[in-house]
Structures are given as structure tokens and as C-alpha cells.
Design a protein around this motif. Structure first.
Motif, PDB file in Angstrom:
ATOM      1  N   HIS A  94       0.817  -1.221   0.000  1.00  0.00           N
ATOM      2  CA  HIS A  94       0.000   0.000   0.000  1.00  0.00           C
ATOM      3  C   HIS A  94       0.845   1.263   0.000  1.00  0.00           C
ATOM      4  O   HIS A  94       0.308   2.363  -0.036  1.00  0.00           O
ATOM      5  CB  HIS A  94      -0.906   0.028   1.237  1.00  0.00           C
ATOM      6  CG  HIS A  94      -1.882  -1.106   1.277  1.00  0.00           C
ATOM      7  ND1 HIS A  94      -2.346  -1.652   2.442  1.00  0.00           N
ATOM      8  CD2 HIS A  94      -2.473  -1.798   0.273  1.00  0.00           C
ATOM      9  CE1 HIS A  94      -3.181  -2.640   2.163  1.00  0.00           C
ATOM     10  NE2 HIS A  94      -3.268  -2.750   0.852  1.00  0.00           N
ATOM     11  N   VAL A  95       2.146   1.096   0.117  1.00  0.00           N
ATOM     12  CA  VAL A  95       2.996   2.275   0.266  1.00  0.00           C
ATOM     13  C   VAL A  95       4.126   2.250  -0.760  1.00  0.00           C
ATOM     14  O   VAL A  95       4.448   1.218  -1.325  1.00  0.00           O
ATOM     15  CB  VAL A  95       3.594   2.365   1.686  1.00  0.00           C
ATOM     16  CG1 VAL A  95       2.507   2.391   2.730  1.00  0.00           C
ATOM     17  CG2 VAL A  95       4.547   1.222   1.957  1.00  0.00           C
ATOM     18  N   ALA A  96       4.699   3.423  -0.972  1.00  0.00           N
ATOM     19  CA  ALA A  96       5.830   3.537  -1.902  1.00  0.00           C
ATOM     20  C   ALA A  96       7.110   3.646  -1.084  1.00  0.00           C
ATOM     21  O   ALA A  96       7.324   4.631  -0.387  1.00  0.00           O
ATOM     22  CB  ALA A  96       5.646   4.771  -2.779  1.00  0.00           C
ATOM     23  N   LEU A  97       7.927   2.602  -1.159  1.00  0.00           N
ATOM     24  CA  LEU A  97       9.200   2.610  -0.435  1.00  0.00           C
ATOM     25  C   LEU A  97      10.309   2.201  -1.401  1.00  0.00           C
ATOM     26  O   LEU A  97      10.075   1.425  -2.312  1.00  0.00           O
ATOM     27  CB  LEU A  97       9.172   1.619   0.732  1.00  0.00           C
ATOM     28  CG  LEU A  97       8.343   1.977   1.949  1.00  0.00           C
ATOM     29  CD1 LEU A  97       8.457   0.896   2.994  1.00  0.00           C
ATOM     30  CD2 LEU A  97       8.767   3.305   2.522  1.00  0.00           C
ATOM     31  N   PRO A  98      11.503   2.748  -1.195  1.00  0.00           N
ATOM     32  CA  PRO A  98      12.607   2.308  -2.070  1.00  0.00           C
ATOM     33  C   PRO A  98      12.881   0.825  -1.879  1.00  0.00           C
ATOM     34  O   PRO A  98      12.970   0.343  -0.756  1.00  0.00           O
ATOM     35  CB  PRO A  98      13.796   3.155  -1.612  1.00  0.00           C
ATOM     36  CG  PRO A  98      13.417   3.711  -0.292  1.00  0.00           C
ATOM     37  CD  PRO A  98      11.934   3.756  -0.225  1.00  0.00           C
TER      38      PRO A  98
ATOM     39  N   LEU B 132       7.097  13.145  -2.692  1.00  0.00           N
ATOM     40  CA  LEU B 132       7.059  11.970  -3.554  1.00  0.00           C
ATOM     41  C   LEU B 132       5.851  11.119  -3.164  1.00  0.00           C
ATOM     42  O   LEU B 132       5.313  11.272  -2.073  1.00  0.00           O
ATOM     43  CB  LEU B 132       8.351  11.166  -3.389  1.00  0.00           C
ATOM     44  CG  LEU B 132       9.619  11.832  -3.937  1.00  0.00           C
ATOM     45  CD1 LEU B 132      10.838  10.978  -3.630  1.00  0.00           C
ATOM     46  CD2 LEU B 132       9.506  12.059  -5.438  1.00  0.00           C
ATOM     47  N   PRO B 133       5.423  10.206  -4.034  1.00  0.00           N
ATOM     48  CA  PRO B 133       4.273   9.362  -3.690  1.00  0.00           C
ATOM     49  C   PRO B 133       4.544   8.555  -2.423  1.00  0.00           C
ATOM     50  O   PRO B 133       5.666   8.108  -2.201  1.00  0.00           O
ATOM     51  CB  PRO B 133       4.146   8.411  -4.885  1.00  0.00           C
ATOM     52  CG  PRO B 133       4.934   9.012  -5.971  1.00  0.00           C
ATOM     53  CD  PRO B 133       5.962   9.883  -5.354  1.00  0.00           C
ATOM     54  N   ALA B 134       3.517   8.420  -1.581  1.00  0.00           N
ATOM     55  CA  ALA B 134       3.687   7.656  -0.346  1.00  0.00           C
ATOM     56  C   ALA B 134       2.727   6.474  -0.296  1.00  0.00           C
ATOM     57  O   ALA B 134       3.097   5.384   0.084  1.00  0.00           O
ATOM     58  CB  ALA B 134       3.461   8.561   0.865  1.00  0.00           C
ATOM     59  N   ILE B 135       1.496   6.697  -0.710  1.00  0.00           N
ATOM     60  CA  ILE B 135       0.438   5.705  -0.557  1.00  0.00           C
ATOM     61  C   ILE B 135      -0.039   5.267  -1.941  1.00  0.00           C
ATOM     62  O   ILE B 135       0.075   6.020  -2.906  1.00  0.00           O
ATOM     63  CB  ILE B 135      -0.748   6.331   0.240  1.00  0.00           C
ATOM     64  CG1 ILE B 135      -0.254   6.882   1.585  1.00  0.00           C
ATOM     65  CG2 ILE B 135      -1.872   5.355   0.429  1.00  0.00           C
ATOM     66  CD1 ILE B 135       0.007   5.867   2.647  1.00  0.00           C
ATOM     67  N   LEU B 136      -0.594   4.080  -2.000  1.00  0.00           N
ATOM     68  CA  LEU B 136      -1.206   3.581  -3.225  1.00  0.00           C
ATOM     69  C   LEU B 136      -2.149   4.648  -3.794  1.00  0.00           C
ATOM     70  O   LEU B 136      -2.934   5.233  -3.060  1.00  0.00           O
ATOM     71  CB  LEU B 136      -2.013   2.331  -2.864  1.00  0.00           C
ATOM     72  CG  LEU B 136      -2.187   1.228  -3.883  1.00  0.00           C
ATOM     73  CD1 LEU B 136      -0.846   0.654  -4.275  1.00  0.00           C
ATOM     74  CD2 LEU B 136      -3.074   0.137  -3.310  1.00  0.00           C
TER      75      LEU B 136
END
Ligand code: ZN
Lengths: 300, 393
Positions: A94-98, B132-136
Motif C-alpha cells: 500500500h505504500v511507496a518505499l525504495p 514523492l508518492p507515499a500511498i497507493l
């Protein structure tokens, strides 16, 4: 060994004062851990060179945590994100992580993970029915697996700070020795009465049961809630075939529940998975207490 | 000498139209080949720089040009997809870091690029506004995409199925714009970036369910699994991801098999690069590894071949134009016969006429050069855009 640790700390402090206090502050690794066991391993291994953060609030089980935008922002800025793997971090999709900063600490024993079949089945769309199978995630309760996870943490640390290799490996040795002690002690205790029937209040002891040969049947109860009547009749049926005298709990159950259990001849014993930071003590201390708690039923 | 130029200047001023035509013709003859070369150089610089910054690229076996253009410049041509596990395969070698990239869809004309956050670090992209994008469901816009769409942080942007290659798979998703990237003077400026997972939701591989309460995730009875009830659960899928329904979003199947268009491989050193390339030598494998620099260079060679052809044509046209100019001059000399007679009668030498003519030609040449330089200077900022437009599409 403690002398070496003290020496390494002294050396770090010397290095810090020599290169200016600011330098080491800036070069400190920012480590995020998705549960307390990993945070503990990182703290032990990275010692003074890292700031280890467990972003999960203390009253939340990290397995059911859902990070908010702020938590994601903090994690994005970390140098290293330690994950338990084994489908523990449900929020990961659900999240954007490197990706390159993430370390799946259970990847080394991926083929040994326990699948939970038929967990939930639902259907939608033209694809029809399908099930959402899960993977048992309390990997660290098998202390040999915990040692492998600590190893993965150490490797990730060394990859990012090769100059710390000796110190990290030294600390890893000490940590793994502690875990091996737990492992040996638990094996010794459980081997006294192999096949002893036991109950668990929650399906979180799969790896513990596998490693230490526990004959465990699991209900789905919460320590603070009185289970409904159907659950109690179900329990009676189970006890008929599986005459357990002990039920493992993640935390001390409410007196009403433990009293009702003892009328059925079942004693409540706490075996805390310690997924979140404990109010007092550390991971090893809690695990030692768990093993101590488990001693009684095996000695009866 | 000064008088020559004065007389020449007066003469040119007197025949304004003729002078103007001559200056324009000459400046165009100069500006066209120079401008073309400037454009090709800009294109070369711009493409080479991008290719140099992208050491290796893993993608579906086939056209390495399509792969490179798709992954580096987000061209509209469809590239066959590969699986996500290819990125893990690259990283697992220990020789390189693998950055997965999914550039297959478009949103309102701009390329929609699914990446992981590592991509922004790798390209040195940082938000000029917002985060920057964090969540879907979050997206971040390239500088030009933001300008073109007129959007900024806090706005929403509907992704629509604009992919000719699979019309059934996608469904519209409302994207939340979290930030706008600083101008990078690269194809990244035109893109709409989302996390890979968001790209897969748009693709239809992940979705949310209405009312997660009705579908408890734990339906085990005390001593074993219950027979699952399936059909009565909500089947509706969301078109907007909100904090409330976020937890219900999930993906089916093994994410390692999910589609991506390429993996950017960043080898740790030259030896690692060689070893990694060796891994993809098998002709039967479905994937291949390419050096974008090689691909771009061979592509540019073709472009320069066309450029050389252009040069030849322009040389011919230029020669013809110069002959015409010479003709104009000789004709005008004939018309000016009486004027030249007068100059002789005034007692001037034959050389004076030549000097006057020379001054005239020099002035026209200077004016043409000035116009040519002005045109080139005015077009210079657009050179790379023009190059991008003509070379890539
Ligand atoms: Zn589903």
C-alpha cells in the motif's frame, strides 16, 4: 567479550570526538524496523552507529499496523528498512518505499515458511473463487530462524557500512550466542515430555511448535475478551481428543477467562511473541521469561 | 573606403525590396544546414547523456531499440512486458542493483511510469513542490507534465485506459497528485510517476473490496478452517483509493509474476557489468540485456546518415541559390550601366566600381549573417525539444 564491546564503544567515542561530534551524528545510519525483534537485533548490531526506529505505536500489533502518510515519509528517508518478510508487512503493497533499501530478513529461509491454507476464500470478477492464503509470520519464535534474521540484518549493515564489519560481526556473535542459549534451553525443556498436548489462544506459535516439537492446537481468542459460548463448546470437544492442561497466551488473559479455563483443568501460561517494544526488559529478557513460564507444564 | 560603404549603403537602401530578398535568401541558405546540425547535436547530446546515465537495461528479447526508447524516453511504441522477478534476478546476482520500471500506459497523453522510489534517487529527481508518492494511488508529475495538465499537489488526475494493447485490463483510477518534480531537462519532465503497485492497480491486478467488515479476514473456527463463504461478499472495486479503503486493497497471485517493461541494472563495477551481461547470453531466454549507449549510438548513426543526405541536398540548393544571387547582381549591373558610365565620367577608376560592388556584397553578407545568427539564437532553446520530437516520434 564484554571487554571487546566496551573497547569498541570507547573507540567509537574517540573517533566521534576526533572527527567532531557532528560528523558521526550525520553519518549515523537511519534504520527502520517493522517489528521489535528486528529493531532489537539492529540496536544490538549497529550499536552507536545507527538510530533504530520502530514506527509502530507501542499499543499496536505491528502485524496489523497500517502506516499513515507521515510514517511512510519517515520510512522513505531511512537508509535501511528491515522487514520481517513472510507476509508480515501487509502494508507493504500500500505504500511507496525504495526497494533497494529494503531487507527481507526471512528471505534466507523462504522455502521453510509455513503456509496457512484456506484462510479466506472469496470471489469477484470473471476469475471466480479464489483464496487468500497466508503465511505464518511469527518467524522469530524459532530461535534458529531468529538467528538467521539477525544474520541478514548484520549483512545489510555491513553492505552499507563496510568499515563497521568487525564490530558488527563481533556483536552478531554475541547476539547469536544469546539466541542459541534460548534455543538449547527450550529444546531441553520440551524434550522432557515430547508430544505433551498444549493449547494456544492465537495462531502465532507455528514456528515455535515446529522447532520445539510442540503438540499444539490453536483457538482464536483475545486475552481481554470472554469467548462466546460456541467457542467454549468447541474447546470441550477439542479437549476430549486433545487433553491439554496448558494454554499459551500472548499476554495475561483476563481473570474471568483464566478462571473459567482452570475449571476445565487448563492453566494459562504467557508466551509473549514480543512483536512490539516491551514496557520493560528487552527481547532476550522477555524470551527468557517465556521459557521460564513454559517450564512448569513440562515439569509437572 | 568609408565612402565606398556609404555609397553602397545608400544604394542598398534605395533598392529596399531587392536587398531584403537577397538578405533573406542568403540567411536562410546559411541557417538551414546550421540549424539542422545544431538540432542533431542537441539530440545527440540529450540522448547520449540519458543513455550514458543508464548503464544496462534488461527487457523482453526482441527489439533493443524499442526497449531502449520505451524505458529511457517513454516512447509510445509498445514493448512486450517481462516479469517483476527479473528485477529480483538482477539484484540477487549481487553484481548490480535492479530498478524495475513499467512504462506502458498513458494518462491524458502523458506517459504513466510505474517505478519504485529508487528511481527518483537514481535520476536525481526531487520534488520542487509537495512530496514523492507515499500511498497507493499517489502520483508525482514531471515539470512539463504538471504544466501541460495544469495540476499541482493536492489535485487529482483520472487515469484512463489509453493503451491500445489491452483494452480490457485497465479501469480508471483517481490518482492523487502529491508533488511536482523539479525540471530535469529529460524525458522525466513529461512523465506522470506512480509506484509500481499503483500501476498494477490501474492494470487491474490489484483492487479493493467494498465493506471489509462484511469480509472478515479471519474466519477460522477454533479448531480449523471453516468452509469459506464466497459469493456473498462485495464485488465492487474502487476507483479512488482513500485512507478508509486502503487496507482492503490487495493483489492476487504472485507479485513476482507481475508485468514490468524493463529493469534498469546498475552494476557495481565494470567486472560486475561484464558478468551480468554474460548471464543473458542464452539465445533462448525470454529476456535480453542491452547497453542503452550502444543502442542509442546505432540509432543516432542512422539519424546522422539522414542528416548527411540532407546536407547534400542543402548544398545543392545552396549552390543554386548562390548562382541566382550572382545572376541578380549581374543583371542589376546591366541595369546600372548608365550609373557606372556616370562614375567613369566623374573621373573614377574602374577599380572604384569593383570596390563599390564589393562593399555592397559585403554589407548584404553581413546582414544575412546577422539574421542567420539571430534565427539560430532564437531557435536554440527549442533545439532539444525539436530533436526529441523529430528523432523519437
Ligand atoms: Zn480479492
Amino acid at each position: 567479550m564484554p571487554i571487546l564491546r566496551v573497547l569498541s564503544v570507547v573507540f567509537t567515542l574517540l573517533a566521534a570526538s576526533a572527527s567532531g561530534a557532528g560528523a558521526i551524528g550525520e553519518s549515523r545510519l537511519k534504520i527502520m524496523a517493522s517489528n521489535y525483534p528486528l529493531a532489537y537485533f539492529a540496536e544490538r548490531l549497529a550499536g552507536p552507529w545507527a538510530t533504530v526506529t520502530l514506527p509502530v505505536p507501542v499499543d499496536v500489533d505491528p502485524a496489523y499496523w497500517q502506516p499513515d502518510v507521515k510514517a511512510v515519509g519517515t520510512m522513505q528517508k531511512a537508509d535501511l528498512i528491515l522487514l520481517n518478510g513472510a507476509d508480515y508487512e501487509k502494508w507493504l503493497v500500500h505504500v511507496a518505499l525504495p526497494r533497494l533499501k529494503r531487507v527481507d530478513t526471512s528471505a534466507g529461509f523462504r522455502d521453510r515458511l509455513i503456509r496457512i491454507e484456506n484462510a479466506v476464500v472469496h470471489s469477484h470478477g470473471p476469475a471466480g473463487q479464489h483464496s487468500h492464503e497466508g503465511i505464518a509470520f511469527t518467524t522469530w519464535l524459532d530461535f534458529d530462524q531468529a538467528a538467521q534474521q539477525a544474520d541478514a540484518v548484520a549483512k545489510a549493515l555491513i553492505a552499507r557500512r563496510p568499515e563497521l564489519k568487525t564490530a558488527v560481526l563481533e556483536a552478531l556473535k554475541a547476539l547469536q550466542a544469546g539466541l542459541a542459549d534460548l534455543d538449547g534451553e527450550l529444546k531441553r525443556i520440551t524434550s522432557a515430555r515430547p508430544g505433551l498436548p498444549l493449547l494456544a489462544s492465537h495462531p502465532v506459535y507455528q514456528y515455535l511448535a515446529r522447532r520445539y516439537g510442540l503438540n499444539l492446537k490453536t483457538v482464536h481468542w483475545e486475552p481481554g475478551e470472554m469467548p462466546p459460548a460456541t467457542e467454549w463448546t468447541g474447546l470441550d470437544k477439542t479437549l476430549a481428543q486433545h487433553p491439554a492442561k496448558t494454554m499459551l497466551w500472548e499476554a495475561q488473559p483476563s481473570p474471568a477467562v483464566s478462571d473459567k479455563l482452570s475449571t476445565k483443568g487448563v492453566t494459562s501460561v504467557v508466551f509473549d511473541p514480543c512483536a512490539n517494544r516491551p514496557a520493560s526488559g528487552d527481547f532476550l529478557a522477555i524470551m527468557k521469561q517465556n521459557i521460564e513460564n513454559l517450564k512448569t507444564p513440562f515439569q509437572r | 573606403m568609408r565612402h565606398d560603404f556609404y555609397l553602397a549603403w545608400r544604394h542598398l537602401r534605395h533598392h529596399r525590396i531587392r536587398t531584403l530578398i537577397l538578405v533573406l535568401c542568403l540567411s536562410l541558405i546559411g541557417a538551414l544546414p546550421l540549424g539542422l546540425h545544431r538540432m542533431l547535436e542537441a539530440g545527440e547530446y540529450w540522448m547520449t547523456r540519458r543513455a550514458e546515465a543508464t548503464p544496462l537495461l534488461v527487457g523482453a528479447r526482441g527489439s533493443s531499440v524499442d526497449l531502449t526508447l520505451g524505458a529511457l524516453y517513454f516512447s509510445e511504441a509498445g514493448v512486450p512486458t517481462i516479469r517483476m522477478q527479473e528485477a529480483d534476478r538482477v539484484t540477487a546476482t549481487g553484481w548490480a542493483d535492479g530498478l524495475p520500471l513499467y512504462a506502458r500506459h498513458r494518462v491524458q497523453g502523458q506517459p504513466l511510469v510505474g517505478v519504485t522510489l529508487d528511481y527518483f534517487d537514481f535520476r536525481g529527481l526531487a520534488p520542487a513542490q509537495g512530496e514523492l508518492p507515499a500511498i497507493l494511488g499517489d502520483c508525482v508529475l514531471g515539470a512539463e507534465a504538471a504544466e501541460h495538465l495544469g495540476l499541482g499537489p493536492g489535485d487529482t488526475l483520472a487515469s484512463s485506459s489509453e493503451n491500445a494493447f489491452d483494452l480490457a485490463g485497465t479501469y480508471p483510477l483517481k490518482l492523487h497528485v502529491t508533488g511536482v518534480l523539479a525540471k530535469a531537462h529529460s524525458p522525466d519532465d513529461n512523465a506522470v510517476f506512480v509506484d509500481l503497485h499503483t500501476a498494477w492497480v490501474i492494470e487491474g491486478l490489484g483492487h479493493g473490496h467494498v465493506d471489509p467488515q462484511a469480509a472478515p479476514t479471519l474466519t477460522e473456527s477454533p479448531f480449523g478452517p471453516v468452509a469459506a463463504r464466497g459469493a456473498d461478499m462485495g464485488l465492487l472495486t474502487y476507483t479512488e483509493i482513500t485512507p478508509e479503503n486502503l487496507a482492503s486493497f490487495h493483489f492476487h497471485g504472485d507479485p513476482a509474476t507481475y508485468p514490468i517493461s524493463a529493469v534498469i541494472a546498475l552494476p557495481h563495477d565494470t567486472r560486475a557489468a561484464t558478468l551480468l551481461r554474460g548471464r543473458y547470453l542464452d539465445e533462448k531466454s525470454e529476456t535480453e540485456i542491452v547497453r542503452p549507449l550502444d543502442v542509442t549510438r546505432s540509432l543516432l548513426q542512422n539519424v546522422f546518415r539522414v542528416g548527411a543526405l540532407f546536407d547534400g541536398i542543402l548544398l545543392l540548393v545552396g549552390a543554386i541559390a548562390l548562382f541566382l544571387v550572382a545572376l541578380v547582381f549581374s543583371l542589376s549591373l546591366r541595369l546600372r550601366q548608365r550609373e557606372i558610365e556616370t562614375i567613369y565620367l566623374l573621373g573614377c577608376a574602374r577599380l572604384t566600381v569593383a570596390r563599390l560592388l564589393f562593399a555592397e556584397i559585403l554589407l548584404i553578407g553581413l546582414f544575412a549573417a546577422a539574421v542567420c545568427a539571430a534565427v539560430l539564437a532564437a531557435a536554440a532553446p527549442y533545439a532539444s525539444d525539436l530533436a526529441r520530437h523529430f528523432i523519437l516520434s
